[in-house]
Design a protein around this motif. Structure first.
Motif, PDB file in Angstrom:
ATOM      1  N   THR A  35     -13.295  28.590 -12.296  1.00 53.58           N
ATOM      2  CA  THR A  35     -13.361  27.139 -12.144  1.00 53.58           C
ATOM      3  C   THR A  35     -13.997  26.546 -13.391  1.00 53.58           C
ATOM      4  O   THR A  35     -15.091  26.956 -13.781  1.00 53.58           O
ATOM      5  N   ILE A  36     -13.284  25.627 -14.019  1.00 54.90           N
ATOM      6  CA  ILE A  36     -13.809  24.967 -15.219  1.00 54.90           C
ATOM      7  C   ILE A  36     -14.131  23.531 -14.866  1.00 54.90           C
ATOM      8  O   ILE A  36     -13.257  22.769 -14.445  1.00 54.90           O
ATOM      9  N   TRP A  37     -15.375  23.173 -15.041  1.00 58.33           N
ATOM     10  CA  TRP A  37     -15.865  21.821 -14.760  1.00 58.33           C
ATOM     11  C   TRP A  37     -15.953  21.084 -16.093  1.00 58.33           C
ATOM     12  O   TRP A  37     -16.915  21.245 -16.844  1.00 58.33           O
ATOM     13  N   PHE A  38     -14.941  20.271 -16.391  1.00 60.02           N
ATOM     14  CA  PHE A  38     -14.968  19.458 -17.602  1.00 60.02           C
ATOM     15  C   PHE A  38     -15.644  18.125 -17.291  1.00 60.02           C
ATOM     16  O   PHE A  38     -15.411  17.524 -16.241  1.00 60.02           O
ATOM     17  N   ALA A  39     -16.464  17.659 -18.212  1.00 62.42           N
ATOM     18  CA  ALA A  39     -17.075  16.335 -18.067  1.00 62.42           C
ATOM     19  C   ALA A  39     -16.929  15.565 -19.364  1.00 62.42           C
ATOM     20  O   ALA A  39     -16.996  16.142 -20.458  1.00 62.42           O
ATOM     21  N   ARG A  40     -16.689  14.281 -19.241  1.00 63.48           N
ATOM     22  CA  ARG A  40     -16.724  13.434 -20.424  1.00 63.48           C
ATOM     23  C   ARG A  40     -18.192  13.228 -20.809  1.00 63.48           C
ATOM     24  O   ARG A  40     -19.078  13.169 -19.945  1.00 63.48           O
ATOM     25  N   HIS A  41     -18.443  13.133 -22.102  1.00 63.59           N
ATOM     26  CA  HIS A  41     -19.802  12.910 -22.593  1.00 63.59           C
ATOM     27  C   HIS A  41     -20.393  11.614 -22.046  1.00 63.59           C
ATOM     28  O   HIS A  41     -19.684  10.724 -21.568  1.00 63.59           O
ATOM     29  N   GLY A  42     -21.713  11.494 -22.161  1.00 62.21           N
ATOM     30  CA  GLY A  42     -22.390  10.278 -21.734  1.00 62.21           C
ATOM     31  C   GLY A  42     -22.098   9.103 -22.657  1.00 62.21           C
ATOM     32  O   GLY A  42     -21.578   9.267 -23.769  1.00 62.21           O
ATOM     33  N   LYS A  43     -22.434   7.918 -22.209  1.00 63.32           N
ATOM     34  CA  LYS A  43     -22.158   6.693 -22.980  1.00 63.32           C
ATOM     35  C   LYS A  43     -22.943   6.692 -24.289  1.00 63.32           C
ATOM     36  O   LYS A  43     -24.130   7.026 -24.337  1.00 63.32           O
ATOM     37  N   THR A  44     -22.270   6.276 -25.363  1.00 62.33           N
ATOM     38  CA  THR A  44     -22.860   6.309 -26.699  1.00 62.33           C
ATOM     39  C   THR A  44     -23.044   4.906 -27.275  1.00 62.33           C
ATOM     40  O   THR A  44     -22.614   3.909 -26.685  1.00 62.33           O
ATOM     41  N   LEU A  45     -23.624   4.867 -28.464  1.00 61.73           N
ATOM     42  CA  LEU A  45     -23.823   3.593 -29.150  1.00 61.73           C
ATOM     43  C   LEU A  45     -22.485   2.935 -29.475  1.00 61.73           C
ATOM     44  O   LEU A  45     -22.294   1.734 -29.258  1.00 61.73           O
ATOM     45  N   LEU A  46     -21.537   3.715 -30.000  1.00 59.87           N
ATOM     46  CA  LEU A  46     -20.229   3.140 -30.325  1.00 59.87           C
ATOM     47  C   LEU A  46     -19.480   2.710 -29.071  1.00 59.87           C
ATOM     48  O   LEU A  46     -18.751   1.702 -29.101  1.00 59.87           O
ATOM     49  N   ASN A  47     -19.645   3.438 -27.957  1.00 62.39           N
ATOM     50  CA  ASN A  47     -19.073   2.986 -26.686  1.00 62.39           C
ATOM     51  C   ASN A  47     -19.634   1.613 -26.329  1.00 62.39           C
ATOM     52  O   ASN A  47     -18.901   0.707 -25.912  1.00 62.39           O
ATOM     53  N   THR A  48     -20.943   1.461 -26.477  1.00 68.36           N
ATOM     54  CA  THR A  48     -21.614   0.220 -26.113  1.00 68.36           C
ATOM     55  C   THR A  48     -21.165  -0.942 -26.990  1.00 68.36           C
ATOM     56  O   THR A  48     -21.022  -2.081 -26.514  1.00 68.36           O
ATOM     57  N   LEU A  49     -20.912  -0.659 -28.263  1.00 72.86           N
ATOM     58  CA  LEU A  49     -20.457  -1.691 -29.199  1.00 72.86           C
ATOM     59  C   LEU A  49     -18.955  -1.933 -29.095  1.00 72.86           C
ATOM     60  O   LEU A  49     -18.414  -2.769 -29.822  1.00 72.86           O
ATOM     61  N   ASP A  50     -18.287  -1.213 -28.188  1.00 69.35           N
ATOM     62  CA  ASP A  50     -16.835  -1.307 -27.987  1.00 69.35           C
ATOM     63  C   ASP A  50     -16.087  -0.980 -29.272  1.00 69.35           C
ATOM     64  O   ASP A  50     -15.098  -1.631 -29.633  1.00 69.35           O
ATOM     65  N   ARG A  51     -16.573   0.045 -29.962  1.00 67.26           N
ATOM     66  CA  ARG A  51     -15.948   0.522 -31.186  1.00 67.26           C
ATOM     67  C   ARG A  51     -15.184   1.819 -30.927  1.00 67.26           C
ATOM     68  O   ARG A  51     -15.538   2.601 -30.040  1.00 67.26           O
ATOM     69  N   VAL A  52     -14.159   2.061 -31.718  1.00 66.83           N
ATOM     70  CA  VAL A  52     -13.335   3.264 -31.583  1.00 66.83           C
ATOM     71  C   VAL A  52     -14.148   4.489 -31.985  1.00 66.83           C
ATOM     72  O   VAL A  52     -14.760   4.524 -33.057  1.00 66.83           O
TER      73      VAL A  52
END
Length: 266
Positions: A35-52
């Motif tokens: 069983t492989i449990w993939f997770a997306r990383h936590g929210k980042t600074l660029l996520n917060t700034l709505d940047r690519v």
């Protein structure tokens, strides 16, 4: 000032572009399950700034760290045997927070370049809306609002959107769907084969949203695969007898369970 900030955040590895891990031949017990449990990383600074943020990187925010803690607490009932991420700092940082919550010490993090987020070429560091507008033009849509609406509804495939971005990038650097699928699925098979050889039952891997969507794009018919993944969302895969089943897509139930347990503990 924002240009200087972004310049310090756009950290791209010097590893070979579009490289994929070799998938070793396996003569392991095919009755074993992994069983492989993939997770997306936590929210980042660029996520917060709505940047690519593809191969560009930035650290987790306070909120991103908190939600990653919740995820770790929500996964406490799972005995993990292996740990994977790409070479992106945001993925490593998320893993560190999770294993701390799990109480795991002296773990070995295996880094696979194939688990990187999609490379968005000349769009990296720019506003998500501008990149969406470029993709919308390629797809003949009215604008970024229609594209975002279709993505959230799951009616726009990861293949269509990734190929549109690849064609829209004047630099020609943005990966296309096939390139991302090849390397992410190669990484997945590397994880499975190593787990079989080492008799590992549960593996935790941290990757990124678009990369995970594309990795599972032809492994399941569940329409949820086309919907964007929230930060710290989980995608669970089970390998058994040569078949990979995608059993959970984008679930936040582990984050929610961890939040409840940590709130009660405090």
């Amino acid at each position: 000032m924002i240009k200087g900030l972004l310049a310090s955040l756009l950290i791209l590895s010097s590893a070979t572009v579009f490289s994929a891990e070799t998938v070793p031949a396996s003569d392991n017990n095919q009755d074993a399950s992994v069983t492989i449990w993939f997770a997306r990383h936590g929210k980042t600074l660029l996520n917060t700034l709505d940047r690519v943020q593809g191969w560009a990187d930035s650290p987790l925010t306070a909120d991103g760290k908190r939600v990653a803690e919740y995820l770790g607490a929500g996964l406490k009932g799972v005995a993990f045997d292996g740990y994977y991420s790409s070479d992106a700092g945001r993925q490593r940082e998320t893993m560190q927070i999770i294993v701390q919550q799990l109480g795991v010490k002296n773990y070995q993090l295996n880094e696979l370049i194939g688990l990187r987020e999609a490379c968005f070429g000349s769009f990296e560091g720019g506003f998500n809306r501008d990149m969406a507008a470029a993709a919308a033009r390629q797809l003949g849509l009215s604008g970024p609002e229609e594209l975002f609406t279709r993505m959230k509804a799951g009616t726009l495939t990861a293949e269509a959107s990734m190929n549109a971005l690849s064609h829209a990038d004047p630099s020609g650097i943005t990966e296309n769907y096939q390139q991302v699928k090849q390397r992410t699925q190669a990484a997945l098979h590397t994880i499975i084969n190593h787990a079989l050889k080492s008799q590992q039952k549960n593996v935790l891997a941290i990757s990124s949203g678009t990369a995970l969507q594309i990795m599972i794009s032809d492994l399941t018919d569940n329409p949820q695969k086309n919907k964007p993944l929230a930060n710290s969302a989980v995608v669970k895969l089970i390998y058994h007898q040569g078949k990979i089943d995608v059993t959970e897509i984008g679930t936040m139930k582990y984050v929610e369970a961890g939040k409840r347990s940590l709130t009660l503990a405090r």
